[in-house]
Design an enzyme around this catalytic site. Structure first.
Site, PDB file in Angstrom:
ATOM      1  N   HIS A 136     -95.714 -55.009  60.916  1.00 38.84           N
ATOM      2  CA  HIS A 136     -95.576 -55.074  62.371  1.00 38.84           C
ATOM      3  C   HIS A 136     -94.352 -55.922  62.728  1.00 38.84           C
ATOM      4  O   HIS A 136     -94.277 -57.099  62.386  1.00 38.84           O
ATOM      5  CB  HIS A 136     -96.835 -55.688  63.000  1.00 38.84           C
TER       6      HIS A 136
ATOM      7  N   SER B 262     -94.901 -53.263  70.366  1.00 34.61           N
ATOM      8  CA  SER B 262     -96.174 -53.976  70.391  1.00 34.61           C
ATOM      9  C   SER B 262     -96.761 -53.955  71.809  1.00 34.61           C
ATOM     10  O   SER B 262     -96.988 -52.876  72.351  1.00 34.61           O
ATOM     11  CB  SER B 262     -95.989 -55.395  69.860  1.00 34.61           C
TER      12      SER B 262
ATOM     13  N   ASP C 175     -99.400 -52.219  59.262  1.00 33.65           N
ATOM     14  CA  ASP C 175     -99.761 -52.667  60.604  1.00 33.65           C
ATOM     15  C   ASP C 175    -101.249 -52.397  60.818  1.00 33.65           C
ATOM     16  O   ASP C 175    -101.678 -51.245  60.761  1.00 33.65           O
ATOM     17  CB  ASP C 175     -98.937 -51.912  61.648  1.00 33.65           C
TER      18      ASP C 175
END
Length: 356
Positions: free
Chosen positions: A329, A196, A299
């Site tokens: 995610h 991320s 995601d």
């Protein structure tokens, strides 16, 4: 199946779904509309793990253990690392060492740390299953520390590892602690790995290291792993519009994080966010490490992640793309998700390929 509607949310075990929902609620509870964070409440509610140098079992396997230790680099900036080392001897020829993974956690540049239980457990698994020495970085967080603070901290940590290598071994092998807890590490096989926001940090720290590669010798970064990296831009891409209300990462949450991280009065086409924008540094002439970009089908950031994959290819860089169509995610932190176990196999194969 003919006539079946596109699925817009992942199918998850109920425990996983509850945990993700609680994590999202915690972040929403602690972030304020005025761009500040309630750190006191966050510290009270966040689950944390300690590292005390004792063997810890990895992913429920008593045959695989690692040891962890926290090392402070700069108390003034609260810059420290949590170092995991396999509780075993390195494989290979006599004198060979473990590869080094420098890991940057996610959290939108605002939340989490190496102490956060999900990242403590993830780095344990990296260390035990690759196997590798893992240096998990506690970089400075926004909004208290905006761009480029985490990039600066990342470069400083890699420079610290390189300096230790020069101090303790002319052959390029790092001894993090003489005669102590840590095994030797082969710093000529260093990987930058992040998820991320950490994947974003990997790219920017890696670019800065590539620009000054000679200064880091004998350390050599041979691979970047961008695990569902956090990139964006002013344009709204199809995956953002289709999956705008996903758990953990939503379009509204992402916008808030960019607003409190980027310089004041910047938009999302700033080079830190949109690396393929005309304002981004040119990397075409850089000796850039091979990159692995990992994407999940649920995601909302996936189209931006595909864009950086294509941008790296366009610039003549070696880059691989791994897609998990059913992954959300953060899926890699949940061993009960089949895609998480496959990701670890893919990561190990990438490390072995780049190490040759």
């Amino acid at each position: 199946m003919s006539g079946q509607k596109d699925q817009t949310s992942p199918t998850l075990p109920w425990k996983t779904r509850i945990f993700i929902s609680l994590m999202g609620s915690l972040m929403d509870l602690c972030r304020r509309e005025n761009g500040t964070v309630n750190r006191r409440l966050l510290n009270l509610l966040e689950q944390k793990s300690t590292a005390n140098g004792k063997p810890e079992i990895v992913n429920g396997d008593p045959e695989t253990t690692v040891k962890g230790r926290d090392v402070t680099l700069d108390p003034a900036k609260n810059l420290w690392v949590r170092v995991f080392t396999p509780d075993r001897k390195p494989d290979g020829l006599p004198g060979s060492g473990f590869p080094v993974i420098v890991f940057f956690h996610g959290g939108g540049f605002v939340f989490m740390s190496p102490k956060s239980r999900p990242y403590h457990d993830l780095c344990k698994r990296f260390s035990g299953e690759m196997p590798a020495i893992v240096v998990s970085v506690n970089y400075r967080l926004a909004p208290e520390n905006r761009f480029p603070a985490p990039y600066d901290d990342g470069v400083e940590v890699v420079r610290w590892i390189a300096g230790a290598g020069k101090q303790f071994g002319d052959d390029g092998k790092l001894v993090l602690e003489k005669g102590g807890l840590f095994e030797t590490a082969d710093t000529s096989r260093c990987f930058l790995v992040g998820d991320s926001a950490g994947g974003n940090i990997v790219h920017h720290v890696g670019r800065r290291i590539a620009e000054e590669a000679a200064e880091f010798l004998p350390l050599k970064v041979v691979g970047h792993v961008l695990l569902q990296p956090f990139f964006g831009g002013e344009e709204r891409l199809p995956s953002e519009l289709k999956l705008k209300n996903m758990p953990l990462v939503s379009v509204d949450r992402a916008d808030w994080h960019w607003k409190v991280f980027l310089p004041e009065n910047s938009d999302r086409d700033h080079p830190a966010c949109n690396v393929s924008s005309p304002n981004s540094p040119d990397i075409s002439e850089l000796d850039f490490p091979a990159s692995l970009v990992v994407i999940g089908g649920f995601d909302p950031l996936q189209d931006w992640q595909r864009r950086i994959f294509e941008w790296l290819k366009k610039n003549g860089k070696v880059v691989e793309l791994v897609e998990f169509p059913k992954a959300f995610h953060g899926f890699y932190g949940f061993p009960e998700i089949p895609e998480a176990n496959q990701f670890f196999l893919d990561l190990k194969a990438f490390i072995e390929k780049c190490s040759q």
